[in-house]
Design a protein around this motif. Structure first.
Motif, PDB file in Angstrom:
ATOM      1  N   GLU A  75       0.827  -1.207   0.000  1.00  0.00           N
ATOM      2  CA  GLU A  75       0.000   0.000   0.000  1.00  0.00           C
ATOM      3  C   GLU A  75       0.860   1.255   0.000  1.00  0.00           C
ATOM      4  O   GLU A  75       0.547   2.226  -0.699  1.00  0.00           O
ATOM      5  N   TRP A  76       1.931   1.266   0.767  1.00  0.00           N
ATOM      6  CA  TRP A  76       2.852   2.418   0.808  1.00  0.00           C
ATOM      7  C   TRP A  76       3.381   2.711  -0.594  1.00  0.00           C
ATOM      8  O   TRP A  76       3.350   3.850  -1.065  1.00  0.00           O
ATOM      9  N   THR A  77       3.844   1.657  -1.253  1.00  0.00           N
ATOM     10  CA  THR A  77       4.398   1.801  -2.598  1.00  0.00           C
ATOM     11  C   THR A  77       3.332   2.291  -3.578  1.00  0.00           C
ATOM     12  O   THR A  77       3.599   3.148  -4.426  1.00  0.00           O
ATOM     13  N   THR A  78       2.123   1.786  -3.441  1.00  0.00           N
ATOM     14  CA  THR A  78       1.020   2.205  -4.307  1.00  0.00           C
ATOM     15  C   THR A  78       0.758   3.694  -4.155  1.00  0.00           C
ATOM     16  O   THR A  78       0.626   4.418  -5.148  1.00  0.00           O
ATOM     17  N   VAL A  79       0.685   4.178  -2.917  1.00  0.00           N
ATOM     18  CA  VAL A  79       0.431   5.608  -2.686  1.00  0.00           C
ATOM     19  C   VAL A  79       1.581   6.441  -3.254  1.00  0.00           C
ATOM     20  O   VAL A  79       1.354   7.446  -3.929  1.00  0.00           O
ATOM     21  N   LYS A  80       2.801   6.023  -3.007  1.00  0.00           N
ATOM     22  CA  LYS A  80       3.950   6.763  -3.538  1.00  0.00           C
ATOM     23  C   LYS A  80       3.880   6.845  -5.066  1.00  0.00           C
ATOM     24  O   LYS A  80       4.112   7.905  -5.652  1.00  0.00           O
TER      25      LYS A  80
END
Length: 180
Positions: free
Chosen positions: A142-147
């Motif tokens: 999820e972190w990578t997706t938001v970034k």
């Protein structure tokens, strides 16, 4: 992970108030925080006057807790506002920062979690703070997706931690569609 841009972070000029948040964009009396709580509920709450929430059930995945009182929850910007600022949002205009702070179109962006787990995380990135081990693959995905969605950069330590954890996780495609 290879497509994440590595850059030095810069907190200079950051103020939380630079991100107008918890707005009621659709005028239904529920602000973005309340809308996120409604969306995140595993048993829908009753929605009363002025969007007062009662009798819902939520799962705080950061710490594996079931919560039945909305007032015990925070709505976390998965990638915190300060981290977003450090990673490129400092160059955005006020409208872009408001859109980021209230973004409801992707479930990974605003996450209902216990107040305690959110405050422990604060504005730290995965190089400095991670949730419980059993959800780390989900969290970094999820972190990578938001970034990616917001074209935010990562610093070298953050990239190393994301890459290290990802190597231990099953391959799962991540959305790459820009949010704005």
């Amino acid at each position: 992970m290879a497509d994440l841009t590595v850059a030095t972070e810069n907190r200079e000029g950051y103020k939380r108030t630079s991100f107008k948040h918890w707005v009621d964009a659709d005028g239904d009396a529920c602000n973005a925080r309340q809308e996120a709580l409604i969306a995140e509920a595993i048993d829908a709450p009753e929605v009363g006057a002025k969007c007062a929430l009662a009798e819902g059930v939520w799962y705080s995945y950061y710490d594996d807790q079931i919560v039945t009182d909305a007032s015990k929850l925070d709505v976390d910007h998965l990638v915190p506002l300060a981290e977003a600022w450090d990673s490129g949002a400092s160059a955005w205009d006020a409208a872009q920062r408001e859109a980021y702070a209230n973004y409801l179109d992707a479930p990974e962006h605003l996450v209902a979690v216990t107040a305690r787990s959110n405050r422990q995380k604060a504005d730290q990135d995965p190089a400095d703070r991670l949730p419980i081990e059993t959800v780390r693959c989900h969290y970094i995905a999820e972190w990578t997706t938001v970034k990616r969605q917001w074209s935010l950069t990562v610093d070298e330590r953050e990239k190393q931690e994301l890459t290290s954890i990802a190597a231990q996780c099953p391959n799962a495609p991540l959305p790459t569609q820009p949010a704005r």
